[in-house]
Design a protein around this motif. Structure first.
Motif, PDB file in Angstrom:
ATOM      1  N   GLY A   1     124.689 108.100  11.732  1.00  0.00           N
ATOM      2  CA  GLY A   1     123.973 109.208  12.530  1.00  0.00           C
ATOM      3  C   GLY A   1     123.882 110.512  11.474  1.00  0.00           C
ATOM      4  N   PRO A   2     123.786 111.701  11.872  1.00  0.00           N
ATOM      5  CA  PRO A   2     123.146 111.913  13.391  1.00  0.00           C
ATOM      6  C   PRO A   2     121.870 111.319  13.924  1.00  0.00           C
ATOM      7  N   GLY A   3     121.178 111.309  12.734  1.00  0.00           N
ATOM      8  CA  GLY A   3     119.511 110.950  13.332  1.00  0.00           C
ATOM      9  C   GLY A   3     119.511 109.413  13.347  1.00  0.00           C
ATOM     10  N   GLY A   4     118.412 108.986  13.782  1.00  0.00           N
ATOM     11  CA  GLY A   4     118.164 107.506  14.073  1.00  0.00           C
ATOM     12  C   GLY A   4     116.729 107.170  14.258  1.00  0.00           C
ATOM     13  N   VAL A   5     116.472 105.949  14.602  1.00  0.00           N
ATOM     14  CA  VAL A   5     115.107 105.506  15.029  1.00  0.00           C
ATOM     15  C   VAL A   5     115.162 104.759  16.329  1.00  0.00           C
ATOM     16  N   VAL A   6     114.125 105.166  16.960  1.00  0.00           N
ATOM     17  CA  VAL A   6     114.018 104.383  18.198  1.00  0.00           C
ATOM     18  C   VAL A   6     113.421 103.178  18.056  1.00  0.00           C
ATOM     19  N   GLU A   7     114.397 101.976  18.619  1.00  0.00           N
ATOM     20  CA  GLU A   7     113.705 100.561  18.503  1.00  0.00           C
ATOM     21  C   GLU A   7     113.161 100.073  19.679  1.00  0.00           C
ATOM     22  N   SER A   8     113.671 100.681  20.843  1.00  0.00           N
ATOM     23  CA  SER A   8     112.689 100.432  22.012  1.00  0.00           C
ATOM     24  C   SER A   8     113.020 101.520  22.954  1.00  0.00           C
ATOM     25  N   TRP A   9     112.111 101.744  23.856  1.00  0.00           N
ATOM     26  CA  TRP A   9     112.310 102.737  24.955  1.00  0.00           C
ATOM     27  C   TRP A   9     111.798 102.564  26.273  1.00  0.00           C
ATOM     28  N   ALA A  10     112.254 103.038  27.292  1.00  0.00           N
ATOM     29  CA  ALA A  10     111.854 102.854  28.604  1.00  0.00           C
ATOM     30  C   ALA A  10     111.634 104.401  29.415  1.00  0.00           C
ATOM     31  N   TRP A  11     110.392 104.616  29.732  1.00  0.00           N
ATOM     32  CA  TRP A  11     110.311 106.088  30.591  1.00  0.00           C
ATOM     33  C   TRP A  11     110.815 106.069  31.936  1.00  0.00           C
ATOM     34  N   VAL A  12     111.628 106.900  32.338  1.00  0.00           N
ATOM     35  CA  VAL A  12     111.980 106.756  33.527  1.00  0.00           C
ATOM     36  C   VAL A  12     111.403 108.438  34.163  1.00  0.00           C
ATOM     37  N   PRO A  13     110.324 108.094  35.156  1.00  0.00           N
ATOM     38  CA  PRO A  13     109.627 109.303  35.553  1.00  0.00           C
ATOM     39  C   PRO A  13     110.763 109.774  36.629  1.00  0.00           C
ATOM     40  N   ALA A  14     111.754 109.023  37.508  1.00  0.00           N
ATOM     41  CA  ALA A  14     112.369 109.625  38.441  1.00  0.00           C
ATOM     42  C   ALA A  14     113.651 109.220  38.283  1.00  0.00           C
ATOM     43  N   PRO A  15     114.463 110.113  37.320  1.00  0.00           N
ATOM     44  CA  PRO A  15     115.869 109.836  37.135  1.00  0.00           C
ATOM     45  C   PRO A  15     116.800 109.621  38.574  1.00  0.00           C
ATOM     46  N   ARG A  16     117.711 108.598  38.261  1.00  0.00           N
ATOM     47  CA  ARG A  16     118.882 108.471  39.494  1.00  0.00           C
ATOM     48  C   ARG A  16     119.907 109.713  39.416  1.00  0.00           C
ATOM     49  N   PRO A  17     120.657 109.623  40.539  1.00  0.00           N
ATOM     50  CA  PRO A  17     121.606 110.825  40.451  1.00  0.00           C
ATOM     51  C   PRO A  17     122.574 110.724  39.479  1.00  0.00           C
TER      52      PRO A  17
ATOM     53  N   SER B   1     112.221 113.635  25.568  1.00  0.00           N
ATOM     54  CA  SER B   1     111.134 113.927  24.543  1.00  0.00           C
ATOM     55  C   SER B   1     110.142 114.697  25.432  1.00  0.00           C
ATOM     56  N   GLY B   2     110.434 114.979  26.627  1.00  0.00           N
ATOM     57  CA  GLY B   2     109.476 115.922  27.296  1.00  0.00           C
ATOM     58  C   GLY B   2     108.359 115.186  27.903  1.00  0.00           C
ATOM     59  N   GLY B   3     107.887 113.814  27.465  1.00  0.00           N
ATOM     60  CA  GLY B   3     107.157 113.047  28.282  1.00  0.00           C
ATOM     61  C   GLY B   3     107.155 111.818  27.439  1.00  0.00           C
ATOM     62  N   PRO B   4     106.287 110.857  28.083  1.00  0.00           N
ATOM     63  CA  PRO B   4     106.069 109.391  27.845  1.00  0.00           C
ATOM     64  C   PRO B   4     105.085 109.262  26.511  1.00  0.00           C
ATOM     65  N   ASP B   5     104.348 110.364  26.499  1.00  0.00           N
ATOM     66  CA  ASP B   5     103.317 110.346  25.550  1.00  0.00           C
ATOM     67  C   ASP B   5     103.880 111.092  24.247  1.00  0.00           C
ATOM     68  N   ARG B   6     104.941 111.556  24.307  1.00  0.00           N
ATOM     69  CA  ARG B   6     105.616 112.014  23.142  1.00  0.00           C
ATOM     70  C   ARG B   6     106.757 111.230  22.547  1.00  0.00           C
ATOM     71  N   LEU B   7     106.616 110.149  22.849  1.00  0.00           N
ATOM     72  CA  LEU B   7     107.902 109.106  22.248  1.00  0.00           C
ATOM     73  C   LEU B   7     107.192 107.687  21.897  1.00  0.00           C
ATOM     74  N   THR B   8     107.251 107.109  20.782  1.00  0.00           N
ATOM     75  CA  THR B   8     106.828 106.076  20.402  1.00  0.00           C
ATOM     76  C   THR B   8     107.961 105.264  19.714  1.00  0.00           C
ATOM     77  N   THR B   9     107.853 103.898  19.648  1.00  0.00           N
ATOM     78  CA  THR B   9     108.729 103.138  18.996  1.00  0.00           C
ATOM     79  C   THR B   9     108.826 103.387  17.500  1.00  0.00           C
ATOM     80  N   GLY B  10     109.852 103.673  16.861  1.00  0.00           N
ATOM     81  CA  GLY B  10     109.767 103.891  15.470  1.00  0.00           C
ATOM     82  C   GLY B  10     109.990 105.271  14.950  1.00  0.00           C
ATOM     83  N   ASP B  11     109.826 106.216  16.330  1.00  0.00           N
ATOM     84  CA  ASP B  11     110.112 107.750  15.902  1.00  0.00           C
ATOM     85  C   ASP B  11     111.741 107.849  15.663  1.00  0.00           C
ATOM     86  N   ARG B  12     111.621 108.911  14.742  1.00  0.00           N
ATOM     87  CA  ARG B  12     113.132 109.423  14.400  1.00  0.00           C
ATOM     88  C   ARG B  12     113.470 110.448  15.600  1.00  0.00           C
TER      89      ARG B  12
END
Lengths: 160, 368, 384, 175
Positions: free
Chosen positions: A69-85, A113-124
Motif C-alpha cells: 500500500g498505502p494505495g491499491g485497486v478496487v477489484e470488486s465493490w458493493a454499495w451499501v445505501p443503509a449501513p448497519r449499526p 466514495s460519496g456515492g455509488p456513481d463515484r466508484l468503479t471497479t479498477g479505481d485506485r
C-alpha cells in the motif's frame, strides 16, 4: 392454539471476547496501529494481505512480512445505501475488495466514495487511517479507503 | 445436459458407492418468515413423524441418527441437545450431530451406510432464522480477527461476488431478475415455499438495491424451517419403496476462507465434488441448486456443467425459501422427489455453506 | 465390508489456562502439524479433515471450519465439523474413522480444540435463557447431586474421590503436555481445597484449558509414520435424552450400550483383564468409580473398591488416565479426542514417561451433555 | 493527545507488539419457549405447577418441552401437580459464580413433585445445610400473589413440610 397463549421475550447474547492473536496477525495489527500495512509471502511468492498465518491454498507456513500500500485497486465493490449499526461507517459506503500495491490478494474493507456513481471497479483508492492516538491495533484503525484521485486532485490520505 | 466428455477443471478420480443407499423418504415443514409459536422440538416433531409415517416405519426402524443445526440461530449453546427430544432416542441410539447444514449430516449418515455400520438413518436439520438478526449472526462465520470485527453482512459479501460476475461479463442484473422470476413462478406449485408469485423479470428490476448490484429479489428470504430424510441401504431400501431413489455419488469440498484469495466468479470446489460424485458420467434431468443469492445459481450451474435443457430448481430453490441449516438438505429431498414422481430419472442436488459459496456439496441420484 | 483403520499420527498442544501466544488457527495448527509430521506425511497427503469442538460461543466464531480450512490443509478437500457436546472429541475421531473404514478416504486428519480463554467457558455455558430457572448451581452443580446419588447407592467412602484427584495429578507429572502439574499433590491438599459443590472439592474438579488434539487415521494400505499403527478394533456412539422419567444418570444406559457395542466389535468379554490401559473422561474425581461400573470393569457398586485398591493407578492392573486425564487438562472440545489419542499413543508405545509397559489393547471413552452422549473406541497394537 | 504531532511513525515508542484483540459480540434475539413450555410458565404465573402427560408411556413431565423425550410424541394432556415433593438428591453450593443471586452456602436439590415422573432443580431454604437429606419432603414457597409471573422465579424456594422422609425405594429410580 392462538398466538396469545405463547410467550415471547427478548434475549441478549453478549460476550466481551478477548483474543490472543499470535505473531503473524499481531504483526499486521501492530502495523495498523503504527499506520503501516503489511502482507506476507505465500508459498509461490504471492504477497497475501492481510497476512494469513498459513498459505491460503497450500497450508504451508507463510514467509516474511513486506510492506504494501498505502494505495491499491478496487477489484470488486458493493454499495451499501443503509449501513448497519456495527459497520465501519455510519454514512452510505462501499464494501470493497482492494488489492493493495505490492499485494497478490485483495483485502476487504470499506470505501468512502460519496456515492455509488463515484466508484468503479479498477479505481485506485488509498487508505485513510484513524488518528494515531485512537489506533489500538485492529482493522478499525483503518477508518476507510478513499478514491486516490478526486476532482482531479490527488488526495494525500496515505499519511500515517 | 451435463457434458461428460468435457468435465470442468478440478476433476478427481471418481469413487463409486460400494453399497446402494436410497433416499427412502423426505419431509419438510412449511417454510415461513417467522414461526414464533413453536420451539425447535415442536417444529421438528411433525416433520420427523411425516418422514417415518410416509413409509410406515417408526424410530425403531433406523439404527443411526444425524442432525445439522447451529447454536447461533437460537442464541444459546447446545440447541441440538434439546432437539433430540423430538426423536425420542430411547432405548439409546447411535447418534451424531454436525454444526453444519443437514446436507452434511446426510453425508455422514451415508458414509456409515456405505460402510455397513448402519442400515437405515434418520437425518434432520432445523433452524429459526427469524429469532435474531441473520445479517449480524452470519458475520460471525468470518475470520474472527480480520473480518468479523468489521461486521460485513452476508448480503454485502454476496454483492461483491455478484459485481465480480458482472465485471467479468458473465452476467447482468437482468439475469438475476430472470432467475428470481422463474423461482417465484416455480414456487407456486411448491406448497412449502415461502416466496411464490407470478411475476416477470422486468417488474422485479424496478425494485431498489438492497446492496448494489443486488436488488431485493436476488436475496433469499429469511425463513424458519426444518426438514428430515430417511436413508436406507440394501434390503430396507427395497422394503420401503417399490422404486428406490438411489444415491449414486456424494462428495463435498471446501475452499480457502479469504475472499480476496479466491476467484469469486467460479466454484472449483463444486466442480471437484461433482466430478468425485460422478455427475459428469451421464446427463441429469433436474438440478436442485442451493444458491441463496440469484447470481450464485449461475456460478454453480457452470461448475456443474449443466446445459440449458436441465430443469433447475423446480421447487423454487433457496430464493423461494432458505431455512438456514436445512436448505441444503431440502435440495436433496426435492431432487429425490422429482425422481420418485417420475419427472426425472437422474438428478443432482447441491448444498453450500460459508460466505460466497466457500464450501459445497454435490449429491447425484438416480431412479431404478 | 469395512476397511481396517489405524491411527498413524498423533499431535497435541501444550494445554494451558490461556495460550496467549497463539490465535485459534495457531492452536489447532500446532496439534495438526505434529500429527501430520508423526505420520511422516505432508499436507497434500491428507484426503479429508474432520474437526470438532464444543459450542461455537466459547470463541464467538460460528462454524469455525470455514476460517480454519487453510490452517489445516483442507482447501480443495472435504471438511466436516462435528459437535456432540463434551463427547465431541471422541465423536469427531469416530466420524473420521468411518471415512476410512467405509473405503472413501485413505488418510484423514481429525482435529478437536477449544480456546475457551477467548471468552470465559463457565460463563458461556450459563447464558441465561428467557423464562429459564434462575441460575442455581453452576457447571459442577449439575453433576454433584449425581455424585451424591452414587455415594448413596454404592456406599463408597468419602476419600475415594480424593484418591482419584491425587492419582490423576500424579500421572500428569509424567505428561509434559498436561495443563496441571502439581508436584505436591496429596490427599491432604485435596481435602484442604475449597468445597465447591458439596460433596465436590476444588481439586476434585477439572481445570479450564486452551488446547487442541489431532490424529491422522489411515487405511491399511496407507499406513506410515514414526511409530507402529494403532489399529481400531471397535468404535461406537450412543445418545439418550437429557431428561426423562426413570433416567439413571449415575449409570446411564447409553454408556452401557455403547461399551457393549465396542467390546463386541473388539472381542472383549472381560474388559478389566483384556484391556491393558484406559483413558476415560473423568472431569470430576467421582466419575472414575462411576464409569468403572458403567464400562463393565466390575460389578455394580464395586467401582470404588477398584480405585481404593489401586487397580487404576499407574502401577495397577488396569491403569486409568495415565496421561493425567481430564482432571489435569480440559480443553473441552478436545478433551474427548485426547482420551482417544492417548490410548493410541499407548499401544504405539510412544507415551514416554506415562507409557504403560506392554500396552497392546486400550479403551478410550468420552461423554458429554448431561451424561447422555457417549463415544468410545478400542485400539490395539495387533491388526484386527 | 491533542498536541500529538502529526505525520508518520509518531507512536512507535512505549508500545509493544499487539498481542490481543478485543472483539465484543452482542446479539439480540426474540425468544419463544414454544407451546408446551408456555403452558407450564403460565401455570407458574397462576401459582401452580402444570405438567403434561405422554399419551404413549403415561409419564408426567414437568416442565414439558413439548415432547415425550423417550417416545418423541407431543405431550398434550395437561396435569396439575401437587405443591409438595421429595428431594431425590442434592448438592451444597459453596462457590460463587457469575449470575448467582443467592448467598452461599445454599442447597440445590432435585425435587420430584408428587404426581410427576421427572425431578427438576430447586433451591432449598429454611433448613441448615448439614441437615438436608435425600428423601426429605418439601413444599414450594411462592412469591406474593401480585408478584407471580410466567417464570420459575415465581417459586421463591422449597422448604421442609414436616412430613416423614420418603423411603429410598420410592424415589431411587429417579436418581
Amino acid at each position: 392454539m392462538p398466538d396469545s397463549e405463547v410467550l415471547h421475550a427478548e434475549h441478549r447474547l453478549e460476550y466481551p471476547y478477548s483474543r490472543s492473536v499470535g505473531p503473524v496477525i499481531g504483526a499486521f495489527l501492530t502495523g495498523l496501529r503504527e499506520g503501516q500495512l503489511f502482507g506476507a509471502m505465500g508459498s509461490d511468492g504471492t504477497v497475501i494481505v492481510p497476512p494469513t498465518e498459513y498459505d491460503p491454498q497450500t497450508a504451508e507456513d507463510i514467509g516474511e512480512l513486506v510492506e504494501v500500500g498505502p494505495g491499491g485497486v478496487v477489484e470488486s465493490w458493493a454499495w451499501v445505501p443503509a449501513p448497519r449499526p456495527k459497520q465501519p461507517l455510519d454514512r452510505p459506503f462501499a464494501w470493497a475488495l482492494i488489492r493493495l500495491d505490492g499485494a497478490g490478494t485483495s483485502m476487504l474493507h470499506v470505501v468512502d466514495s460519496g456515492g455509488p456513481d463515484r466508484l468503479t471497479t479498477g479505481d485506485r483508492v488509498v487508505v485513510r487511517f484513524r488518528p494515531p492516538d485512537v489506533r489500538i491495533g485492529s482493522m478499525a484503525d483503518i477508518e476507510c479507503f478513499v478514491p486516490e484521485v478526486r476532482d482531479g486532485a490527488e488526495v494525500r490520505e496515505g499519511l500515517r | 445436459m451435463s457434458s461428460p466428455e468435457n468435465p470442468p477443471s478440478g476433476s478427481a478420480p471418481r469413487r463409486r458407492p460400494v453399497r446402494p443407499v436410497s433416499i427412502a423418504s423426505f419431509a419438510q415443514a412449511r417454510n415461513v418468515r417467522q414461526d414464533d409459536h413453536h420451539n425447535e422440538v415442536e417444529m421438528l416433531m411433525p416433520v420427523i413423524a411425516e418422514a417415518f409415517g410416509s413409509i410406515s416405519i417408526t424410530k425403531d426402524d433406523v439404527d443411526f441418527i444425524c442432525s445439522g443445526s447451529t447454536d447461533y440461530l437460537i442464541g444459546g449453546p447446545f440447541s441440538f441437545v434439546m432437539a433430540l427430544d423430538a426423536v425420542g432416542v430411547w432405548p439409546p441410539r447411535a447418534e451424531s450431530h454436525v454444526e453444519m447444514d443437514a446436507a452434511w449430516a446426510l453425508y455422514e449418515a451415508w458414509v456409515l451406510l456405505q460402510e455397513g455400520a448402519a442400515d437405515a438413518a434418520l437425518v434432520y436439520g432445523f433452524g429459526r432464522s427469524s429469532l435474531g438478526d441473520l445479517n449480524e449472526i452470519l458475520a460471525l462465520q468470518l475470520d474472527p480477527y480480520y473480518l468479523a470485527p468489521l461486521w460485513p453482512d452476508p448480503v454485502s459479501l454476496a454483492a461483491l461476488q455478484a459485481r465480480a460476475l458482472i465485471d467479468a461479463g458473465r452476467a447482468t442484473e437482468a439475469d438475476f431478475a430472470a432467475i428470481a422470476a422463474r423461482s417465484r413462478k416455480d414456487a407456486l406449485s411448491n406448497p412449502n415455499a415461502q416466496v411464490a408469485k407470478d411475476v416477470v423479470a422486468s417488474t422485479l428490476m424496478e425494485e431498489a438495491y438492497v446492496v448494489s448490484p443486488l436488488r431485493r429479489h436476488a436475496l433469499p428470504p429469511i425463513t424458519d424451517g426444518a426438514a428430515a430424510i430417511v436413508l436406507a441401504a440394501g434390503e430396507k431400501a427395497h422394503q420401503w419403496s417399490d422404486d428406490p431413489v438411489w444415491i449414486t455419488g456424494f462428495d463435498h469440498r471446501i475452499e480457502t476462507h479469504s475472499l480476496g484469495a479466491r476467484d469469486l466468479t467460479v466454484s472449483p470446489s463444486t466442480s471437484t465434488a461433482a466430478a468425485r460424485a460422478g455427475l459428469f458420467e451421464a446427463p441429469v434431468d433436474v438440478a436442485e441448486i442451493h444458491a441463496p443469492y440469484a447470481h450464485q445459481e449461475l456460478i454453480v450451474k457452470e461448475a456443474l456443467a449443466l446445459g440449458d435443457s436441465v430443469v433447475i430448481n423446480p421447487s423454487g430453490g433457496a430464493l423461494a425459501a432458505n431455512p438456514i441449516m436445512s436448505a441444503g438438505l431440502i435440495r436433496v429431498g426435492e431432487a429425490a422427489a422429482r425422481i420418485a414422481s417420475g419427472e426425472a430419472h437422474r438428478a443432482v442436488a447441491h448444498a453450500t455453506s460459508g460466505p460466497c459459496l466457500q464450501q459445497n456439496l454435490v449429491c447425484v441420484m438416480e431412479g431404478a | 465390508m469395512a476397511e481396517r483403520c489405524a491411527v498413524i499420527g498423533v499431535g497435541q498442544t501444550h494445554h494451558k489456562a490461556k495460550r496467549e501466544d497463539v490465535s485459534i488457527a495457531g492452536l489447532v495448527r500446532e496439534a495438526a502439524a505434529m500429527a501430520v509430521a508423526d505420520a511422516e506425511l505432508g499436507w497434500p497427503d491428507i484426503d479429508a479433515v474432520v474437526i470438532g469442538k464444543a459450542p461455537d460461543m466459547f470463541e464467538g466464531n460460528m462454524m469455525p471450519e470455514l476460517y480454519l480450512a487453510p490452517a489445516l490443509g483442507a482447501v480443495g478437500k472435504p471438511m466436516i465439523r462435528v459437535h456432540t457436546a463434551g463427547s465431541v472429541g471422541g465423536s469427531t475421531a469416530i466420524v473420521a474413522a468411518h471415512l476410512v473404514a467405509s473405503g472413501i478416504h485413505k488418510r484423514v486428519l481429525t482435529v478437536a480444540y477449544e480456546k475457551q480463554s477467548d471468552s470465559d467457558a463457565m460463563w458461556a455455558l450459563s447464558v441465561p435463557q428467557p423464562f429459564a430457572a434462575p441460575l442455581l448451581a453452576g457447571a459442577g452443580g449439575y453433576f454433584a447431586p449425581h455424585i451424591r446419588a452414587y455415594m448413596r447407592r454404592s456406599g463408597a467412602p468419602d476419600h475415594i474421590g480424593r484418591m482419584v484427584a491425587v492419582k490423576d495429578r500424579q500421572n500428569a507429572l509424567r505428561n509434559p503436555f498436561a495443563h496441571l502439574h502439581l508436584p505436591d499433590i496429596s490427599m491432604e491438599m485435596v481435602e484442604e481445597s475449597m468445597m465447591l459443590w458439596d460433596p465436590l472439592r476444588y481439586l476434585e474438579a477439572c481445570p479450564s484449558s486452551d488446547g487442541a488434539a489431532a490424529m491422522v487415521l489411515a487405511a491399511e494400505d496407507a499406513v506410515s509414520g514414526r511409530f507402529p499403527p494403532a489399529w481400531v478394533h471397535g468404535l461406537a456412539m450412543r445418545s439418550e435424552p437429557t431428561m426423562f422419567a426413570g433416567r439413571d444418570q449415575v449409570n446411564p444406559r447409553a454408556g452401557r450400550d455403547c461399551s457393549a457395542d465396542v467390546y463386541s466389535q473388539a472381542g472383549i468379554t472381560d474388559p478389566r483383564s483384556q484391556l491393558d490401559v484406559a483413558e476415560v473422561y473423568v472431569p470430576f474425581s467421582w466419575y472414575e468409580p462411576m464409569w468403572l461400573e458403567n464400562l463393565g470393569f466390575c460389578e455394580l457398586g464395586e467401582g470404588w473398591k477398584l480405585t481404593e485398591a489401586g487397580a487404576t493407578a499407574f502401577e495397577g492392573d488396569i491403569p486409568w488416565n495415565t496421561s493425567g486425564g481430564v482432571l489435569s487438562s480440559n480443553p473441552i472440545g478436545a478433551s474427548g479426542m485426547l482420551r482417544f489419542l492417548e490410548v493410541a499413543m499407548q499401544v504405539r508405545g510412544q507415551a514416554g514417561e506415562h507409557q504403560v509397559d506392554g500396552a497392546r489393547l486400550a479403551l478410550g471413552q468420552a461423554y458429554g451433555g448431561g451424561s447422555q452422549f457417549f463415544s468410545m473406541w478400542v485400539v490395539g497394537a495387533d491388526r484386527p | 493527545m491533542a498536541d500529538e504531532p502529526g505525520g508518520p511513525s509518531t507512536v512507535t515508542e512505549d508500545r509493544g507488539p499487539v498481542t490481543t484483540l478485543a472483539t465484543p459480540i452482542r446479539l439480540d434475539f426474540n425468544f419463544t419457549p414454544g407451546v408446551a413450555q408456555s403452558r407450564f410458565l403460565m401455570g407458574l404465573a397462576d401459582g401452580k405447577f402444570m405438567g403434561q402427560r405422554c399419551s404413549v408411556c403415561s409419564k408426567v413431565y414437568v416442565p414439558s418441552r413439548g415432547s415425550c423425550p423417550t417416545d418423541g410424541v407431543p405431550t398434550i394432556e395437561d396435569v396439575e401437580l401437587a405443591n409438595v415433593g421429595t428431594i431425590t438428591t442434592y448438592c451444597v453450593v459453596n462457590v460463587p459464580f457469575a449470575g448467582q443471586s443467592i448467598e452461599i452456602p445454599y442447597i440445590c436439590a432435585q425435587v420430584l413433585l408428587d404426581g410427576a415422573n421427572l425431578s427438576f432443580m430447586g433451591l432449598i431454604q429454611e433448613v441448615p445445610t448439614d441437615q438436608i437429606r435425600m428423601g426429605m419432603r418439601v413444599e414450594a414457597v411462592w412469591v406474593d400473589r401480585e408478584e407471580l409471573s410466567p417464570s420459575l422465579a415465581s417459586v421463591r424456594y422449597f422448604r421442609p413440610n414436616g412430613e416423614a422422609d420418603a423411603d429410598y425405594e420410592t424415589f431411587k429410580e429417579y436418581l
